[in-house]
Design a protein around this motif. Structure first.
Motif, mmCIF file in Angstrom:
data_model
loop_
_atom_site.group_PDB
_atom_site.id
_atom_site.type_symbol
_atom_site.label_atom_id
_atom_site.label_comp_id
_atom_site.label_asym_id
_atom_site.label_seq_id
_atom_site.Cartn_x
_atom_site.Cartn_y
_atom_site.Cartn_z
ATOM 1 N N THR A 154 4.260 10.682 -6.367
ATOM 2 C CA THR A 154 5.154 11.356 -7.225
ATOM 3 C C THR A 154 4.599 11.340 -8.269
ATOM 4 O OG1 THR A 154 6.141 9.198 -5.749
ATOM 5 C CG2 THR A 154 7.706 10.494 -7.518
ATOM 6 N N LEU A 155 4.001 10.295 -9.666
ATOM 7 C CA LEU A 155 3.344 10.671 -10.404
ATOM 8 C C LEU A 155 2.844 11.799 -10.585
ATOM 9 C CD1 LEU A 155 2.873 6.677 -12.186
ATOM 10 C CD2 LEU A 155 4.425 9.181 -12.595
ATOM 11 N N SER A 191 2.596 14.465 -8.165
ATOM 12 C CA SER A 191 3.355 15.816 -9.110
ATOM 13 C C SER A 191 4.411 16.302 -10.260
ATOM 14 C CB SER A 191 4.118 15.772 -7.250
ATOM 15 O OG SER A 191 5.560 14.718 -7.479
ATOM 16 N N ALA A 192 4.315 14.851 -10.124
ATOM 17 C CA ALA A 192 5.638 15.205 -11.581
ATOM 18 C C ALA A 192 5.110 15.422 -12.705
ATOM 19 C CB ALA A 192 6.005 13.358 -12.216
ATOM 20 N N CYS A 193 3.619 15.107 -12.816
ATOM 21 C CA CYS A 193 2.892 15.588 -13.917
ATOM 22 C C CYS A 193 2.516 16.915 -13.536
ATOM 23 C CB CYS A 193 1.664 15.210 -13.984
ATOM 24 S SG CYS A 193 1.443 13.220 -14.732
ATOM 25 N N LYS A 235 -0.020 20.656 -11.918
ATOM 26 C CA LYS A 235 -0.897 21.527 -12.674
ATOM 27 C C LYS A 235 0.119 21.595 -13.831
ATOM 28 C CE LYS A 235 -1.832 24.570 -9.564
ATOM 29 N NZ LYS A 235 -2.409 23.798 -7.732
ATOM 30 N N GLY A 236 0.799 21.995 -14.848
ATOM 31 C CA GLY A 236 0.724 21.879 -15.828
ATOM 32 C C GLY A 236 1.164 23.310 -16.314
ATOM 33 N N GLY A 237 0.934 24.138 -15.432
ATOM 34 C CA GLY A 237 0.672 25.865 -15.420
ATOM 35 C C GLY A 237 -0.232 25.548 -16.641
ATOM 36 N N VAL A 282 0.883 -1.374 0.182
ATOM 37 C CA VAL A 282 0.403 -0.040 0.020
ATOM 38 C C VAL A 282 1.122 0.975 0.272
ATOM 39 C CG1 VAL A 282 -1.742 1.418 1.750
ATOM 40 C CG2 VAL A 282 -1.973 -0.837 1.238
ATOM 41 N N ALA A 283 2.015 0.570 0.983
ATOM 42 C CA ALA A 283 2.707 2.637 0.947
ATOM 43 C C ALA A 283 3.884 2.680 -0.777
ATOM 44 C CB ALA A 283 3.773 1.974 1.824
ATOM 45 N N LEU A 284 3.853 1.500 -1.017
ATOM 46 C CA LEU A 284 4.542 1.849 -2.472
ATOM 47 C C LEU A 284 3.486 2.105 -3.133
ATOM 48 C CD1 LEU A 284 6.800 -1.250 -3.209
ATOM 49 C CD2 LEU A 284 7.580 0.961 -2.795
#
Lengths: 267, 315, 548
Positions: C19-20, C22-24, C26-28, C10-12
């Motif tokens: 992470t994904l 935040s990596a995406c 809000k794209g501005g 679950v943690a993983l």
């Protein structure tokens, strides 16, 4: 696996020794005077006369790297000394005293560790506009926490050791115990911490100088040579490559030494 | 377990207070203090400065100033930026998504590199040698030098990737965004991956020597299964805390990387504000960075407690 | 699966998702995301991308501390300085002068300037631009709490009358020669800002209301400002030619130039001289050079470093510098040597002033005559004082750092010791503002008006002015004030020429070179002229077009 490890650290030690020697002897071995301008020979690529090339003012880069080594290494070494001394005191007192003193000191250490180190240092350096000695102090002031933690842990574990209890039972006084058992006991930790602190100090100074808030030109340091080379990266890449390479190699050597000292220590 | 988390939470408060006290002291070390930007403007007259001093409360005793600064900060009033007069909170918050994007990408990349490297380094000597050298190199590399070299190589000389910015204007496609992300994320990921692969290697070696592995091997579990399922899972909780802690400390590395690659996140905001002596922004950045570290440390601790029952007894 | 493994799983998963996400990011995505146009490399009449060296602090022309390039595309002044430093009417229909009756000198020593406004000019919201806006602007600056950055001359205005909607009569308390430039920064819209506190009118400061060829479409903080063509521009519907201009904030010079080379930006104004050679071979660019209206020089603070009070010392230091060498090597011959504060482009320029040629022998002779004898370490000594001072200059300018070190070597050759100290941009103004320096290498960037009283009058030492040399010469001071009060241009220029000759004889500072302005623009751009003054190259942005 012992063979490669030891020769790795020997190579690193040799490298550091050579660097320090070169830095100390810089005025004698540098091919040109420290601030000799030569406006006719600006931006020269590496050549026989100038193995590292020349910069915007025609100054020989090898000379500047050698003199820059004095500043950068001095800052790295002395700031490491400062940070290790502070860390040793804080860690030893915390580890030995325990109780609320330990709590207080560790809170302070934790607090300092929370604050982003480079930005804090940048802000301090930008506002105080330090001279080189002041810079050494500032870098030392933000680097002691790791040493403090390690020393404290070590002191705490040493306190539990049988030979300490034995010494106390025999009637040895506290200072004698400290001198004969505790200090030799923490030396390995301090050694590792010191070597790592040197690398950290050099990196911090060069980062500060890179942003223009560390060592100020015309005094050369590896960091501010990179700062000055930034504008000419594409046309005179050697101005950026060599100083950065020196920083990299020095820090690499320090980390390699610290690494193998840490590994060969028996626990 | 909740009690333990609660205790950690309570311990965090004095920590943050000490941090705020330290930062407040730093703020007033500055020559001129919060008024320094005005002192340098030739058009601001001495009577204006005196008026500002009173209106900013700088004539009150320091402890009172500290308390009111702290109270304001906690309520979200972080002052106004000297650069454009807007609230500092707005200026910081609007840059956060960009920084998160960069950090997220760096973490993903670093994990993709570090996990296999660390795991295999634990069991294969040749991999160990190579990754060992690479890792020590990675943590010795000056971040700004590495960034400059990448910029020079891939953008300047080869022209394969854009040299800076978050996106080309007018073209917000995924490919464009990714191409801008590659270089700065690589710079951040290099340092992270180096540290993490070394840590994982050490953790894996210790775990592989543990008795339960031997027992599993005797049961007939494959080496691969041992490695990836048993040992890795065992090392994972503490590894996660290491990851979280390192990410929380990324403020420093991000500052350099964002500045060189003109990435519009909080790090480059810090560098720009530094040049202008925009202390309100600088202070808010340092406070938020510290809060992030404390928060993530808390999360990491809670995670370890939750995942690994053994630590609960020890705690 | 045992509970431990499940928890790890679950943690993983949670970590991965976070992470994904935040990596995406809000794209501005923005409201102005529909900016289309040609996303390719070249500039076009659809979109011109400008690499700009900093983000504006405010779009209010009176309040900004920096150059007004972007603002001037939106807010127009009553006049503007053209590429010859001449004054050209913009929102005024003509420039008032004594000859055309626009300027009347009163018997009580004051003067009245009558501004006739151009008819048919509307603010971007459709309201007509009238003399009430002029009056409002003067009142806003002179009364109330708003103290913006640029208010020269406004304090000499007693009142403004508006006999009709297109006429504003400005009553000055005294004769003020630079009156032509009084409203170069334009007017504040009365209908929008009347009764408001201008310190906090952030809607105006972020998106000002103007009459110009462009209006603000989007300001993405930290990244860019996008301007779009304003409809119904008073010059005609076909203007401006270029539909959108994007100002990308790239504070790092190397980044900015790299983006110019790669085509990510199309234009950069004020290219630093040490970057010019990198851009000469870029096919897509043309380098436009104009003589600037500023000059780099070394100010010598007579008050703080007493040896500078001796004119022979100042003249000796002037002789010590090899300006040709500096210009030809460090500056790639991109600038020209000048000998005084008023630049060649100005009608008031005097070329026949005393020049200090590179002559170390003459320098040494002057110092000897002044009583400075050679010391043991090569530094001259007099009455126990060494000829040693600190030369400060702003950090972050590669050229300045290099010039400073060259000067250091030049001074050393004649027996003076200069310690170079780099000071960051924010602190350095505090230093010179308070006169806390010995010598300083810097430039003055001037407006089109040739007034130099601020810099050389004896009573204009800081904080009253910028006479940071602390020069005090009665004859010069009198000359300068007389020129300020002479409104007839030809007479004023004569006085200023005499003043320039006097300045050169007194050598209060060491002039080095004129700061020529080099702009990198797309090769196919037409209509660009550049501008020597601080009006900036965007002064005629309405006339630019990209030829197909």
């Amino acid at each position: 696996m012992t063979q490669p490890r030891i020769s790795q650290s020997r190579a690193a030690l040799l490298a550091i020794a050579v660097l320090v020697a070169a830095a100390i002897l810089a005025p004698f071995i540098a091919p040109y005077a420290a601030d000799a301008l030569d406006l006719a020979n600006r931006r020269g690529a590496p050549s026989m006369a100038h193995p590292f090339g020349t910069d915007e003012l025609g100054r020989d880069l090898l000379t500047r790297v050698l003199f820059g080594a004095r500043v950068s290494l001095a800052i790295g070494l002395i700031s490491a000394l400062v940070s290790v001394l502070i860390g040793l005191c804080v860690g030893a007192i915390a580890g030995a005293a325990g109780g609320w003193i330990d709590e207080l000191l560790m809170r302070a250490t934790d607090a300092m560790l929370c604050i982003p180190r480079l930005p804090l240092l940048m802000m301090l350096a930008a506002t105080v506009q330090p001279s080189v000695p002041m810079l050494v102090l500032l870098v030392g002031l933000v680097s002691w926490m790791e040493t403090a933690r390690a020393v404290r842990a070590d002191v705490q574990s040493i306190r539990q050791r049988d030979y300490i209890a034995a010494a106390r039972a025999v009637g040895a006084s506290a200072p004698r115990i400290v001198a004969r058992h505790v200090i030799p006991g923490v030396l390995p930790v301090v050694a590792v911490a010191s070597t790592l602190a040197v690398g950290r100090g050099i990196l911090l100074e060069s980062a500060l100088s890179f942003f223009g808030v560390g060592v100020q030109p015309p005094t050369p340091s590896w960091g501010n040579m990179l700062y000055q080379a930034q504008t000419t990266m594409t046309s005179e890449p050697w101005l950026a490559v060599f100083p950065g390479l020196m920083i990299f190699l020095t820090v690499l050597a320090c980390n390699a030494i610290g690494d193998s000292v840490g590994r060969t220590r028996s626990r | 377990m909740m009690r333990l988390v609660g205790r950690r939470l309570v311990q965090a408060v004095p920590l943050l207070l000490v941090v705020s006290l330290l930062l407040f002291t730093v703020l007033h070390l500055v020559p001129g203090g919060p008024l320094s930007a005005y002192l340098e403007n030739p058009n601001v007259r001495p009577e204006d400065i005196a008026r500002l001093r009173v209106s900013m409360g700088l004539d009150r005793p320091l402890p009172v100033q500290y308390l009111s600064w702290l109270a304001a900060f906690v309520q979200g009033d972080w002052g106004y930026s000297y650069a454009d007069g807007r609230p500092v909170m707005d200026r910081l918050v609007e840059r956060v998504p960009a920084s998160l994007e960069l950090i997220g990408a760096a973490v993903v990349a670093a994990l993709l590199a570090a996990v296999p490297a660390g795991v295999y380094a634990a069991v294969k000597p040749r991999v160990d040698r190579i990754t060992g050298i690479a890792a020590v190199a990675g943590i010795s590399l000056p971040v700004f030098w590495f960034a400059l070299l990448l910029q020079l190589g891939f953008a300047g000389l080869l022209g394969w990737l854009p040299s800076s910015g978050r996106s080309g204007f007018g073209d917000r496609g995924l490919a464009d965004r990714l191409s801008h992300l590659v270089l700065p994320a690589t710079v951040l990921a290099a340092a992270l991956a180096s540290a993490w692969s070394r840590y994982l290697r050490r953790a894996m070696r210790e775990t592989m020597g543990a008795p339960f592995i031997g027992a599993a091997r005797a049961r007939g579990v494959s080496e691969r299964g041992l490695l990836w399922h048993h040992a890795l899972f065992n090392a994972l909780p503490v590894f996660t805390t290491v990851v979280l802690l390192d990410v929380s400390m990324l403020a420093s590395g991000a500052v350099v990387t964002e500045s060189i690659f003109a990435w519009p996140g909080v790090g480059s905001l810090f560098v720009d504000s530094l040049a202008r002596r925009d202390y309100a922004v600088l202070m808010a950045f340092l406070m938020c960075g510290s809060v992030a570290v404390v928060t993530l440390t808390l999360v990491a601790d809670a995670l370890v407690l939750w995942l690994d029952p053994r630590t609960r007894e020890a705690a | 699966m045992n509970p431990y493994n499940r928890r790890v799983g679950v943690a993983l998963v949670v970590a991965l998702v976070v992470t994904l996400l935040s990596a995406c990011g809000k794209g501005g995505d923005t409201a102005g995301g529909n900016v289309g146009g040609n996303p390719g490399r070249g500039a076009s009449n659809e979109l011109l991308i400008v690499g700009y060296d900093r983000e504006p602090d405010t779009m209010n022309r009176y309040a900004t501390h920096i150059l007004e390039d972007i603002e001037s595309c939106i807010v127009e002044g009553l006049v503007v300085a053209d590429e010859h430093m001449g004054v050209v009417p913009l929102l005024a229909s003509a420039v008032p002068t004594v000859e055309n009756g626009g300027v009347v000198l009163r018997a009580d020593g004051g003067m009245d300037v009558t501004w006739k406004l151009r008819p048919g000019v509307r603010w971007h919201d459709g309201v007509a631009h009238t003399s009430a806006d002029v009056k409002f602007t003067v009142d806003a600056i002179n009364k109330g709490d708003w103290k913006p950055e640029s208010v020269d001359g406004f304090d000499r205005i007693a009142s403004v009358d508006t006999p009709d909607s297109l006429t504003a009569v400005v009553h000055y308390r005294e004769v003020y020669a630079p009156y032509r430039w009084q409203f170069v920064r334009g007017t504040l819209p009365r209908h929008k800002l009347a009764g408001r506190d201008l310190n906090t009118a952030n809607d105006y400061n972020r998106a000002p209301l103007g009459t110009g060829p462009y209006r603000l479409a989007e300001w993405k903080t930290g990244e860019y400002i996008l301007l779009e063509r304003a409809p119904d521009y008073w010059r005609g519907d076909s203007l401006p030619h270029i539909r959108q201009i994007l100002f990308k904030f790239l504070t790092n010079t190397t980044t900015r130039i790299n983006q110019l080379k790669s085509g990510e930006v199309h234009m950069v104004a004020l290219v630093p001289w040490d970057k010019v050679r990198e851009l000469r071979d870029v096919a897509a660019l043309r380098l436009n050079q104009v003589v600037g209206n500023g000059y780099e020089h070394v100010s010598l603070n007579q008050k703080r470093f007493a040896p500078f009070a001796d004119v022979r010392v100042r003249q000796a230091l002037s002789h010590a510098v090899d300006r040709e060498l500096i210009v030809n090597t460090l500056l790639d011959s991109l600038v020209t040597i000048v000998n005084g504060p008023i630049q060649p482009l100005s009608p008031a320029y005097e070329p026949n002033v005393r020049r200090y040629a590179h002559d170390p022998a003459a320098a040494r002779a002057l110092l000897e005559a002044a009583g400075w004898k050679a010391g043991t370490d090569g530094v001259r000594v007099k009455d126990g004082t060494r000829l040693s001072f600190t030369l400060i200059t702003q950090a972050g300018f590669a050229i300045r750092e290099n010039v400073a070190q060259t000067l250091q070597q030049a001074f050393r050759e004649v027996g003076a010791e200069a310690k170079v100290q780099l000071v960051d941009g924010t602190s350095i103004s505090a230093l010179w503002f308070n006169g806390n320096f010995d010598a300083m290498l810097h430039w003055w960037q001037q407006g089109a008006d040739p007034e130099i009283t601020l810099f050389f009058a004896g009573d204009r030492a800081p904080p009253a002015g910028r006479n940071i040399n602390f020069l005090s010469d009665t004859a010069l001071t009198a000359l300068l004030y007389r020129s300020d009060r002479t409104v007839v241009e030809s007479e004023r220029n004569e006085l200023l020429k005499t003043a320039q000759r006097r300045v050169a004889d007194l050598a209060p500072e060491i002039p080095l070179y004129n700061t020529s302005k080099i702009d990198a623009i797309p090769k196919e751009m037409q209509g660009f002229t550049g501008n020597p003054t601080n009006a900036g190259p965007f002064w005629n942005v309405h006339a630019w077009r990209i030829a197909p």
